[in-house]
Design a protein around this motif. Structure first.
Motif, mmCIF file in Angstrom:
data_model
loop_
_atom_site.group_PDB
_atom_site.id
_atom_site.type_symbol
_atom_site.label_atom_id
_atom_site.label_comp_id
_atom_site.label_asym_id
_atom_site.label_seq_id
_atom_site.Cartn_x
_atom_site.Cartn_y
_atom_site.Cartn_z
ATOM 1 N N TYR A 102 0.722 -1.159 0.057
ATOM 2 C CA TYR A 102 -0.027 -0.158 -0.070
ATOM 3 C C TYR A 102 0.741 1.172 0.066
ATOM 4 O O TYR A 102 1.571 1.458 0.846
ATOM 5 C CB TYR A 102 -0.655 0.117 1.130
ATOM 6 C CG TYR A 102 -1.544 1.208 1.423
ATOM 7 C CD1 TYR A 102 -2.594 1.539 0.541
ATOM 8 C CD2 TYR A 102 -1.332 2.061 2.278
ATOM 9 C CE1 TYR A 102 -3.359 2.940 0.526
ATOM 10 C CE2 TYR A 102 -2.019 3.364 2.451
ATOM 11 C CZ TYR A 102 -3.106 3.711 1.455
ATOM 12 O OH TYR A 102 -3.684 4.889 1.720
ATOM 13 N N PHE A 105 1.058 7.631 -1.324
ATOM 14 C CA PHE A 105 1.489 8.924 -2.053
ATOM 15 C C PHE A 105 1.365 8.337 -3.528
ATOM 16 O O PHE A 105 1.196 7.193 -3.949
ATOM 17 C CB PHE A 105 2.907 9.357 -1.693
ATOM 18 C CG PHE A 105 2.924 9.421 -0.174
ATOM 19 C CD1 PHE A 105 2.196 10.627 0.521
ATOM 20 C CD2 PHE A 105 3.739 8.536 0.426
ATOM 21 C CE1 PHE A 105 2.296 10.905 1.760
ATOM 22 C CE2 PHE A 105 4.009 8.941 1.862
ATOM 23 C CZ PHE A 105 3.298 9.922 2.370
ATOM 24 N N ASP A 106 1.548 9.436 -4.469
ATOM 25 C CA ASP A 106 1.297 8.976 -5.791
ATOM 26 C C ASP A 106 2.744 8.507 -6.500
ATOM 27 O O ASP A 106 2.755 8.466 -7.720
ATOM 28 C CB ASP A 106 0.813 10.293 -6.552
ATOM 29 C CG ASP A 106 -0.443 10.714 -6.316
ATOM 30 O OD1 ASP A 106 -1.356 9.719 -5.799
ATOM 31 O OD2 ASP A 106 -0.808 11.737 -6.607
ATOM 32 N N ILE A 107 3.644 8.422 -5.676
ATOM 33 C CA ILE A 107 5.202 7.927 -6.114
ATOM 34 C C ILE A 107 5.055 6.670 -6.879
ATOM 35 O O ILE A 107 4.577 5.599 -5.881
ATOM 36 C CB ILE A 107 6.000 8.083 -5.100
ATOM 37 C CG1 ILE A 107 6.155 9.655 -4.473
ATOM 38 C CG2 ILE A 107 7.468 7.665 -5.535
ATOM 39 C CD1 ILE A 107 6.987 9.787 -3.398
ATOM 40 N N LYS A 109 2.773 5.114 -8.932
ATOM 41 C CA LYS A 109 1.617 4.452 -9.277
ATOM 42 C C LYS A 109 1.317 4.707 -10.677
ATOM 43 O O LYS A 109 1.840 5.750 -10.954
ATOM 44 C CB LYS A 109 0.284 5.398 -8.478
ATOM 45 C CG LYS A 109 0.477 4.545 -6.851
ATOM 46 C CD LYS A 109 -0.621 5.272 -6.352
ATOM 47 C CE LYS A 109 -0.801 4.813 -4.795
ATOM 48 N NZ LYS A 109 -2.065 5.428 -4.252
ATOM 49 N N THR A 110 0.870 3.994 -11.389
ATOM 50 C CA THR A 110 0.490 4.134 -12.562
ATOM 51 C C THR A 110 -0.862 5.192 -12.834
ATOM 52 O O THR A 110 -1.600 5.219 -12.115
ATOM 53 C CB THR A 110 0.103 2.785 -13.243
ATOM 54 O OG1 THR A 110 -1.264 2.225 -12.640
ATOM 55 C CG2 THR A 110 1.215 1.750 -13.477
ATOM 56 N N ARG A 111 -0.520 6.114 -13.882
ATOM 57 C CA ARG A 111 -1.334 7.041 -14.201
ATOM 58 C C ARG A 111 -2.128 6.896 -15.304
ATOM 59 O O ARG A 111 -1.373 6.524 -16.408
ATOM 60 C CB ARG A 111 -0.905 8.662 -14.296
ATOM 61 C CG ARG A 111 -0.198 8.794 -12.894
ATOM 62 C CD ARG A 111 0.356 10.204 -12.889
ATOM 63 N NE ARG A 111 1.008 10.378 -11.589
ATOM 64 C CZ ARG A 111 0.837 11.681 -11.074
ATOM 65 N NH1 ARG A 111 0.190 12.658 -11.818
ATOM 66 N NH2 ARG A 111 1.236 12.058 -9.883
ATOM 67 N N TYR A 112 -3.383 6.986 -15.560
ATOM 68 C CA TYR A 112 -4.094 6.636 -16.757
ATOM 69 C C TYR A 112 -4.550 8.030 -17.259
ATOM 70 O O TYR A 112 -5.020 8.813 -16.594
ATOM 71 C CB TYR A 112 -5.611 5.951 -16.451
ATOM 72 C CG TYR A 112 -4.977 4.545 -15.815
ATOM 73 C CD1 TYR A 112 -4.322 3.690 -16.776
ATOM 74 C CD2 TYR A 112 -5.192 4.100 -14.429
ATOM 75 C CE1 TYR A 112 -4.071 2.255 -16.144
ATOM 76 C CE2 TYR A 112 -4.681 3.064 -14.079
ATOM 77 C CZ TYR A 112 -4.231 2.039 -14.780
ATOM 78 O OH TYR A 112 -3.649 1.001 -14.294
ATOM 79 N N SER A 113 -4.412 8.320 -18.451
ATOM 80 C CA SER A 113 -4.675 9.591 -19.236
ATOM 81 C C SER A 113 -5.985 9.562 -19.918
ATOM 82 O O SER A 113 -6.406 8.552 -20.311
ATOM 83 C CB SER A 113 -3.637 9.967 -20.291
ATOM 84 O OG SER A 113 -3.543 9.024 -21.165
#
Length: 118
Positions: A102, A105-107, A109-113
């Motif tokens: 878990y 933070f956003d470090i 993590k995959t980001r979806y555009s």
């Protein structure tokens, strides 16, 4: 005290790990109490929490009335004290977060555009 008040007396994740290990070893035994509903039992009961919090507040107010207890403190010592207490208090929670991967933070993590509608 507040963390003890919020945490359960018996941690279900630790009990589940123990049961999984004992099942793998073949030492698990079934009891009639396995299907019993167990409500949330606090590690520190509510009355004791409020009693200790009230007494700590009363003692701190009483100590603030006398100049004998007005001790000057170098502020970096307080910062180090806070960091050490935080690390000791949150050690188990942080280990649990690392174990179950878990990341708060956003470090990493995959980001979806969003797809543009053209």
């Amino acid at each position: 005290m507040f963390l003890q008040f919020l945490t359960p007396k018996f941690d279900p994740s630790l009990e589940q790990e123990y049961e999984n290990e004992s099942i793998e070893e073949g030492t698990s035994r079934m009891d009639e109490n396995d299907e019993e509903f167990r409500p949330f039992i606090r590690r520190l009961p509510e009355f004791r929490f409020w009693f200790k919090a009230t007494s700590a507040t009363a003692i701190s107010l009483a100590c603030s009335l006398f100049p004998l207890f007005d001790i000057p403190v170098f502020w970096p010592i307080l910062v180090v004290y806070f960091v050490v207490l935080f690390a000791l208090t949150m050690r188990r929670q942080i280990q649990h977060m690392i174990k179950y991967k878990y990341i708060p933070f956003d470090i990493g993590k995959t980001r979806y555009s969003k797809k543009s509608s053209t």
